[in-house]
Design a protein around this motif. Structure first.
Motif, PDB file in Angstrom:
ATOM      1  N   TRP A   1       0.810  -1.214   0.000  1.00 43.99           N
ATOM      2  CA  TRP A   1       0.000   0.000   0.000  1.00 43.99           C
ATOM      3  C   TRP A   1       0.850   1.274   0.000  1.00 43.99           C
ATOM      4  CZ3 TRP A   1       0.756  -3.398   3.939  1.00 43.99           C
ATOM      5  CH2 TRP A   1       1.384  -2.919   5.093  1.00 43.99           C
TER       6      TRP A   1
ATOM      7  N   TYR B   1       3.585   4.059  -1.380  1.00 42.03           N
ATOM      8  CA  TYR B   1       4.196   4.599  -2.584  1.00 42.03           C
ATOM      9  C   TYR B   1       5.706   4.383  -2.512  1.00 42.03           C
ATOM     10  CZ  TYR B   1      -0.159   6.977  -3.809  1.00 42.03           C
ATOM     11  OH  TYR B   1      -1.452   7.237  -4.152  1.00 42.03           O
TER      12      TYR B   1
ATOM     13  N   LYS C   1       1.047   1.103  -6.601  1.00 43.17           N
ATOM     14  CA  LYS C   1       1.467   2.433  -6.183  1.00 43.17           C
ATOM     15  C   LYS C   1       2.979   2.643  -6.330  1.00 43.17           C
ATOM     16  CE  LYS C   1      -2.200   3.405  -2.811  1.00 43.17           C
ATOM     17  NZ  LYS C   1      -2.495   3.765  -1.403  1.00 43.17           N
ATOM     18  N   LYS C   2       3.694   1.588  -6.666  1.00 41.77           N
ATOM     19  CA  LYS C   2       5.153   1.696  -6.780  1.00 41.77           C
ATOM     20  C   LYS C   2       5.583   1.752  -8.238  1.00 41.77           C
ATOM     21  CE  LYS C   2       6.541  -0.495  -2.428  1.00 41.77           C
ATOM     22  NZ  LYS C   2       5.206  -0.833  -1.887  1.00 41.77           N
TER      23      LYS C   2
ATOM     24  N   SER D   1       2.052  -2.685 -13.012  1.00 38.83           N
ATOM     25  CA  SER D   1       2.772  -1.604 -12.335  1.00 38.83           C
ATOM     26  C   SER D   1       3.393  -0.655 -13.368  1.00 38.83           C
ATOM     27  CB  SER D   1       3.865  -2.177 -11.437  1.00 38.83           C
ATOM     28  OG  SER D   1       3.343  -3.078 -10.499  1.00 38.83           O
TER      29      SER D   1
END
Length: 272
Positions: free
Chosen positions: A52, A54, A84-85, A104
């Motif tokens: 979750w 960043y 989120k990465k 991603s």
């Protein structure tokens, strides 16, 4: 970290294996920080468990895991849940594979940036940079290329002691281990650099150093593609079978210079 701090970001560096106390500090900082950055594989897996958060994950090579389908699938699952990465790959093959299957944000940056070092003038010595635990894995490549050149050519393995070298190579192959040499001096004995295949690296730092130092580079054609040199428009001439010699000019070498590569990382890390 200094470049990021110049941009007003506060950075804290904590090792994953610096003791139990630091491990709990690391978990606290991972929970507290707005963004996380990781690089080696064990740290990457740990960071990806905080799905979750960043952050940026730098995959600087698959190493011994490259041929393990189960591990690649495990990473793919982690990448999918870490939307989120941003994921940065140094190896072009890895980038191409995971870009195809992952949801991603995937980026490719060729290596960590090279530094110019003093280069020797010998043409009968060829420099190889490795370490003792990698030597059994890369020895096949050295033996393979040694069989295509004159028996007067000698391989100097920097970073490996002579005992380890002599336990793997017989007298028919001219290979000596020079052990530890200061980083600034690793190229002083020759103008030729040999990059062996076998370990599954991202883009070897010493290879990039050799390129920006304008050395004569011998590499397998597969690694020439895998390290992204073809995408950077480096040319080559075929030596023997799978081996090629890089053909490049100063403009190509400058593409891999430390400040140029660093700016690419900073841009990706600092994207809002």
């Amino acid at each position: 970290m200094l470049k990021l701090e110049e941009k007003g970001l506060q950075c804290i560096s904590i090792g994953l294996f610096d003791g139990w106390k630091n491990f709990f500090v690391l978990i606290y900082q991972m929970w507290k920080s707005k963004k996380v950055f990781s690089s080696n594989m064990k740290s990457n897996v740990f960071s990806l468990l905080f799905f979750w958060k960043y952050g940026v994950v730098l995959v600087n090579g698959m190493g011994r895991h490259r041929g393990r389908k189960s591990f690649r699938f495990f990473l793919l699952i982690l990448f999918r849940i870490n939307w989120k990465k941003r994921i940065i790959f140094q190896n072009y093959y890895d980038f191409r594979y995971y870009r195809k299957f992952s949801s991603s944000s995937i980026y490719w940056v060729p290596g960590s940036g090279g530094s110019i070092r003093e280069v020797g003038c010998s043409s009968l010595d060829i420099i190889v940079v490795s370490r003792n635990d990698k030597l059994p894995i890369i020895s096949k490549a050295i033996i393979d290329y040694a069989g295509t050149v004159s028996d007067k050519v000698r391989f100097q393995v920097i970073g490996c002691d002579d005992f380890s070298v002599s336990s793997i190579f017989d007298s028919s192959t001219q290979v000596i281990g020079l052990g530890f040499i200061p980083q600034d001096d690793i190229f002083k004995s020759s103008s030729y650099f040999f990059q062996p295949y076998g370990y599954g690296e991202g883009v070897p730092h010493t290879l990039v150093d050799a390129i920006v130092s304008k050395m004569n580079i011998i590499i397998s054609k597969r690694d020439y593609i895998g390290f992204g040199l073809a995408k950077l428009d480096f040319k080559y001439s075929v030596l023997n079978g799978k081996w090629v010699s890089l053909e490049y000019d100063i403009a190509h070498a400058n593409l891999l210079e430390e400040n140029v590569i660093l700016s690419k990382y900073i841009e990706i890390i600092n994207i809002h």
